[in-house]
Design a protein around this motif. Structure first.
Motif, PDB file in Angstrom:
ATOM      1  N   GLN A 162       3.486  -3.548  36.940  1.00 55.64           N
ATOM      2  CA  GLN A 162       2.899  -3.240  38.250  1.00 55.64           C
ATOM      3  C   GLN A 162       3.936  -2.648  39.188  1.00 55.64           C
ATOM      4  O   GLN A 162       5.143  -2.863  39.038  1.00 55.64           O
ATOM      5  CB  GLN A 162       2.320  -4.514  38.866  1.00 55.64           C
ATOM      6  CG  GLN A 162       1.029  -4.946  38.187  1.00 55.64           C
ATOM      7  CD  GLN A 162       0.544  -6.250  38.754  1.00 55.64           C
ATOM      8  OE1 GLN A 162       1.190  -7.277  38.576  1.00 55.64           O
ATOM      9  NE2 GLN A 162      -0.587  -6.217  39.456  1.00 55.64           N
ATOM     10  N   ILE A 163       3.407  -1.926  40.191  1.00 54.58           N
ATOM     11  CA  ILE A 163       4.280  -1.102  41.030  1.00 54.58           C
ATOM     12  C   ILE A 163       3.997  -1.309  42.514  1.00 54.58           C
ATOM     13  O   ILE A 163       2.849  -1.327  42.948  1.00 54.58           O
ATOM     14  CB  ILE A 163       4.057   0.385  40.657  1.00 54.58           C
ATOM     15  CG1 ILE A 163       4.666   0.632  39.269  1.00 54.58           C
ATOM     16  CG2 ILE A 163       4.692   1.326  41.666  1.00 54.58           C
ATOM     17  CD1 ILE A 163       3.752   1.290  38.325  1.00 54.58           C
TER      18      ILE A 163
ATOM     19  N   ASP B 209      12.796  -5.440  32.642  1.00 52.26           N
ATOM     20  CA  ASP B 209      13.639  -4.448  33.308  1.00 52.26           C
ATOM     21  C   ASP B 209      12.941  -4.011  34.585  1.00 52.26           C
ATOM     22  O   ASP B 209      11.747  -3.748  34.576  1.00 52.26           O
ATOM     23  CB  ASP B 209      13.786  -3.213  32.405  1.00 52.26           C
ATOM     24  CG  ASP B 209      14.770  -3.483  31.288  1.00 52.26           C
ATOM     25  OD1 ASP B 209      15.751  -4.188  31.554  1.00 52.26           O
ATOM     26  OD2 ASP B 209      14.549  -3.001  30.160  1.00 52.26           O
ATOM     27  N   SER B 210      13.675  -3.937  35.666  1.00 62.75           N
ATOM     28  CA  SER B 210      13.028  -3.469  36.893  1.00 62.75           C
ATOM     29  C   SER B 210      13.757  -2.278  37.480  1.00 62.75           C
ATOM     30  O   SER B 210      14.956  -2.094  37.264  1.00 62.75           O
ATOM     31  CB  SER B 210      12.967  -4.538  37.966  1.00 62.75           C
ATOM     32  OG  SER B 210      13.130  -5.786  37.430  1.00 62.75           O
ATOM     33  N   THR B 211      12.984  -1.523  38.254  1.00 60.49           N
ATOM     34  CA  THR B 211      13.502  -0.281  38.792  1.00 60.49           C
ATOM     35  C   THR B 211      13.151  -0.154  40.262  1.00 60.49           C
ATOM     36  O   THR B 211      12.052  -0.506  40.679  1.00 60.49           O
ATOM     37  CB  THR B 211      12.855   0.918  38.050  1.00 60.49           C
ATOM     38  OG1 THR B 211      12.994   0.704  36.656  1.00 60.49           O
ATOM     39  CG2 THR B 211      13.520   2.218  38.452  1.00 60.49           C
ATOM     40  N   CYS B 212      14.100   0.355  41.017  1.00 55.86           N
ATOM     41  CA  CYS B 212      13.841   0.684  42.416  1.00 55.86           C
ATOM     42  C   CYS B 212      14.125   2.171  42.575  1.00 55.86           C
ATOM     43  O   CYS B 212      15.210   2.631  42.226  1.00 55.86           O
ATOM     44  CB  CYS B 212      14.749  -0.152  43.313  1.00 55.86           C
ATOM     45  SG  CYS B 212      14.776   0.388  45.025  1.00 55.86           S
TER      46      CYS B 212
ATOM     47  N   ALA C  44       5.431  -7.548  38.965  1.00 52.47           N
ATOM     48  CA  ALA C  44       5.740  -6.220  39.508  1.00 52.47           C
ATOM     49  C   ALA C  44       7.205  -5.929  39.222  1.00 52.47           C
ATOM     50  O   ALA C  44       8.069  -6.739  39.520  1.00 52.47           O
ATOM     51  CB  ALA C  44       5.474  -6.189  41.002  1.00 52.47           C
ATOM     52  N   ASN C  45       7.452  -4.776  38.619  1.00 48.34           N
ATOM     53  CA  ASN C  45       8.848  -4.508  38.270  1.00 48.34           C
ATOM     54  C   ASN C  45       9.329  -3.138  38.714  1.00 48.34           C
ATOM     55  O   ASN C  45      10.429  -2.728  38.390  1.00 48.34           O
ATOM     56  CB  ASN C  45       9.074  -4.692  36.760  1.00 48.34           C
ATOM     57  CG  ASN C  45       8.391  -3.601  35.975  1.00 48.34           C
ATOM     58  OD1 ASN C  45       7.378  -3.082  36.419  1.00 48.34           O
ATOM     59  ND2 ASN C  45       8.958  -3.241  34.848  1.00 48.34           N
ATOM     60  N   VAL C  46       8.474  -2.419  39.457  1.00 50.06           N
ATOM     61  CA  VAL C  46       8.931  -1.131  39.988  1.00 50.06           C
ATOM     62  C   VAL C  46       8.619  -1.091  41.472  1.00 50.06           C
ATOM     63  O   VAL C  46       7.530  -1.480  41.904  1.00 50.06           O
ATOM     64  CB  VAL C  46       8.204   0.051  39.297  1.00 50.06           C
ATOM     65  CG1 VAL C  46       8.652   1.375  39.913  1.00 50.06           C
ATOM     66  CG2 VAL C  46       8.476   0.043  37.793  1.00 50.06           C
ATOM     67  N   ILE C  47       9.574  -0.644  42.261  1.00 49.76           N
ATOM     68  CA  ILE C  47       9.285  -0.415  43.676  1.00 49.76           C
ATOM     69  C   ILE C  47       9.751   0.990  44.042  1.00 49.76           C
ATOM     70  O   ILE C  47      10.859   1.393  43.695  1.00 49.76           O
ATOM     71  CB  ILE C  47       9.916  -1.506  44.585  1.00 49.76           C
ATOM     72  CG1 ILE C  47       9.509  -1.261  46.042  1.00 49.76           C
ATOM     73  CG2 ILE C  47      11.438  -1.552  44.457  1.00 49.76           C
ATOM     74  CD1 ILE C  47       9.727  -2.468  46.950  1.00 49.76           C
ATOM     75  N   ILE C  48       8.825   1.710  44.665  1.00 51.42           N
ATOM     76  CA  ILE C  48       9.158   3.048  45.149  1.00 51.42           C
ATOM     77  C   ILE C  48       9.258   2.931  46.660  1.00 51.42           C
ATOM     78  O   ILE C  48       8.336   2.408  47.303  1.00 51.42           O
ATOM     79  CB  ILE C  48       8.023   4.050  44.835  1.00 51.42           C
ATOM     80  CG1 ILE C  48       7.443   3.838  43.441  1.00 51.42           C
ATOM     81  CG2 ILE C  48       8.447   5.481  45.135  1.00 51.42           C
ATOM     82  CD1 ILE C  48       8.085   4.539  42.340  1.00 51.42           C
TER      83      ILE C  48
END
Ligand code: ADP
Ligand code: MG
Length: 683
Positions: A474-475, A579-582, A550-554
């Protein structure tokens, strides 16, 4: 000045200054300068050395020069627009003093013919002759002119002359204060006394000598007085007696054993410190500090449970309703069914609220969750034993002090903050509390990868999130912060929502400040239950919310956010074991500071490092929003450049606390410097 002790002279009102009119006093008061001590921090910004005089023939055009002349002849033309002139001479040449808009009487008074007069000012040149226009430094007494004149950043309406006069007056009347520091400390500053240091501080040739003993000592005094005041508050609070809470470790462990994870070492340590405080007969006033996602909530809830099990009630305050609800739900999940757990929210029905209030008063509620609403006057507890306040780094010392009084005789206080602060500031900002720190993150955490991406490359981002969605992830999509208006914030979020909805039908939700509370909860719950994949929102998701899936934040327009805020936002992800990404979305032309901020985030996930860097970029006053908290800026000390002094002061403070040294000798220091004006009676 009857009955005044030494230092009180410095605290006297501006009207005790000689030759300073009410008008000047009022102008100073407007600048928050209310007594003589305040004036001591009005420092010269630069100076003009008028001590050396020249002969007329040696004058340099365009420079500030001092010259002694004899006025020879007045030339007062009757034509309005032409200036008045006075021809002056020394044995080497001639110079004209030129006056625009001035009275003949005044000119005759300051430049009497045949008398020797000393002048100083910027030398001009007109029709082959030297001239001085509207001279301000003019006197028969050459010693008044031939000296160094300090320049101050002027308060409107107050001239340099007046500043020089009043500050000289205070400095020549400085009282002799007894030394308050130990010789161990003084040794670090070449044993300079406070008086000497103040005098040095005002010498124009010392401008900018921040590393010199006089400056360091005064900065140290300032830091140390803050620490002393904080320490006094802490002692006062701890002195208050309360009933001890008996901690039942068995009950505690039965909950811990049921958790899906093991507590980290730091969580256990914090819990132990809190339990020790609950157990003691002194009131607890403790801060639990830990980076976003470090797992403070569970620690606080176990402490709450221990409090309840020893027969007391707990009040748990969160900054937003969403967060209060989240904590409430967690408590319902982990506490046994026999515990009476309630939440007061803005939308609760009147009847329901009334019922809850009644039950609180009758001890039929064990723990109540809510926003600041739970501290309204009409909310009465039967046996309040612990107040927990989440995410309240913006509370100032004064507000915190009130809190500990409010809870009643047996009430402990636990504050939590996810805002790490630079090491040097801990005692300054939180010195009135005991502190537990969770530094280590849960083991399953992987560092959040942080990237920056130009807005124009949005297609790349969309490709990336499509891939993540396919993996069941989720994002968060955070829309730009628009400073001018909240309305625009909403509309930009709505636009982005529409845009993404077209690409990902039925997979996008929207949240902004205007979404009403029930809908908000439904959306958040749906997101938590994975009913949709992308949550578009304004910055309201900033604080505390926990969505492990939730593992992506834009973050759009990331350059508009402060460093700490970006770090907080980023902390919304990386809470599970994926793995998470920003992704920081950026416009093309960034300011230097914005570039710095972005690079720091890319480099580190450590909130403490982020806070240090944030302070370096923004300065202490702005950092982390402490400006709003009533913590004022220091006058001289600078947490960045004087970090060593902060550490020395902390060590000295601990030494004094441990040795229970009498602090009466610090009374003048505290009285003079106490910025928060908290301590009224000390020693
Ligand atoms: P914060 O300190 O920011 O308030 P939370 O208390 O919301 O962090 O915790 C973040 C997440 O980490 C939650 O999902 C929580 O269940 C989880 N968590 C807490 N402690 C641990 C632990 N020891 N091991 C693994 N996960 C944990
Ligand atoms: Mg939290």
């Amino acid at each position: 000045m009857k009955n005044k002790t030494n230092y009180e002279y410095l605290l006297s009102d501006l009207n005790s200054l000689k030759g300073v009119g009410i008008k000047t006093q009022n102008l100073l008061k407007k600048k928050n300068i209310n007594n003589l001590f305040d004036l001591l921090w009005k420092l010269p910004k630069s100076y003009t050395d008028r001590s050396l005089s020249s002969k007329i023939k040696d004058l340099k055009i365009g420079e500030n020069q001092t010259v002694t002349i004899v006025p020879q002849k007045y030339n007062f033309p009757r034509i309005r627009k032409l200036p008045n002139r006075v021809l002056c001479r020394d044995e080497t040449g001639e110079i004209d003093c030129v006056f625009f808009n001035s009275y003949e009487g005044y000119i005759k008074k300051i430049l009497p013919l045949g008398k020797e007069i000393t002048l100083s000012g910027k030398i001009g040149h007109f029709r082959n002759k030297y001239q001085l226009t509207n001279p301000k430094y003019v006197s028969e007494d050459s010693t008044l002119i031939k000296k160094v004149h300090n320049k101050y950043s002027l308060t409107e309406g107050i001239s340099e002359k007046i500043y020089n006069k009043i500050i000289n007056q205070i400095i020549s009347n400085l009282p002799n204060l007894n030394e308050w520091h130990s010789s161990y400390i003084l040794n670090k500053f070449g044993h300079i006394t406070w008086n000497q240091a103040i005098k040095e501080l005002h010498r124009p040739e010392n401008i900018g000598k921040y590393k010199d003993n006089f400056y360091q000592r005064l900065a140290f005094d300032e830091i140390f007085s803050t620490f002393l005041v904080n320490s006094e508050i802490r002692k006062k609070i701890r002195k208050a007696k309360k009933k001890s809470k008996s901690i039942n470790i068995k009950n505690q462990n039965s909950i811990i054993d049921k958790l899906e994870f093991k507590l980290t070492k730091d969580q256990n340590k914090a819990l132990h410190e809190i339990n020790t405080d609950l157990n003691s007969t002194n009131k607890m006033f403790r801060l639990l500090q830990g980076d976003v996602g470090s797992g403070k909530t569970i620690v606080s809830l176990i402490a709450a449970l221990n409090t309840i099990n020893s027969g007391f009630q707990v009040a748990f305050m969160a900054p937003t309703e969403i967060l209060a609800r989240q904590h409430y739900n967690l408590a319902k999940k982990i506490f046994s069914e026999t515990k009476k757990i309630k939440i007061i929210s803005g939308k609760s029905e009147y009847k329901e609220k009334k019922e809850i209030l009644k039950n609180l008063e009758n001890n039929k509620v064990d723990i109540i969750f809510g926003t600041h609403a739970i501290f309204q006057k009409k909310v009465l507890f039967n046996k309040l034993g612990l107040i927990i306040i989440d995410e309240q780094h913006k509370f100032g010392v004064n507000q915190r002090k009130k809190l500990s009084d409010k809870g009643g005789p047996d009430c402990d206080v636990l504050l939590m903050t996810a805002t790490p602060i630079p090491r040097t500031l801990t005692m300054t900002i939180y010195g009135d509390m005991d502190i537990s720190i969770i530094r280590e993150k849960p083991k399953n955490r992987k560092p959040i990868k942080t990237y920056s991406k130009l807005e124009s490359k949005i297609d790349d981002i969309l490709k990336f999130i499509s891939k993540e969605i396919n993996l069941g992830n989720q994002i968060f999509w955070v829309c730009p912060l628009i400073e001018e208006s909240k309305k625009l914030d909403h509309s930009s979020a709505i636009k982005k929502f529409e845009f993404l909805k077209k690409k990902y039908p039925n997979q996008v939700g929207l949240l902004h400040g205007k979404t009403d509370i029930e809908e908000k909860e439904k959306i958040l719950n749906d997101f938590l239950n994975r009913k949709f994949q992308i949550l578009v929102s304004t910055t309201i998701i900033e604080v505390g919310i926990d969505f492990p899936n939730a593992n992506v934040i834009i973050i759009e327009n990331a350059n508009k956010f402060g460093l700490s805020q970006l770090h907080q936002l980023r902390g919304r992800v990386g809470r599970g074991n994926k793995d998470s990404t920003c992704i920081l979305m950026l416009k093309n032309n960034l300011s230097e500071n914005a570039k710095k901020r972005i690079n720091i985030l890319k480099k580190t996930n450590d909130g403490f490092i982020v806070s240090e860097e944030d302070m370096k970029i923004r300065g202490f006053g702005d950092v982390l929003g402490f400006k709003q908290s009533g913590i004022k800026n220091f006058k001289l000390a600078d947490p960045i450049h004087n970090s060593d002094l902060f550490l020395i002061a902390e060590k000295e403070m601990r030494r004094i606390e441990d040795s229970k040294e009498n602090i009466a000798k610090f009374k003048p220091l505290i009285k003079l410097y106490d910025r928060a004006d908290i301590i009224n009676d000390i020693a």
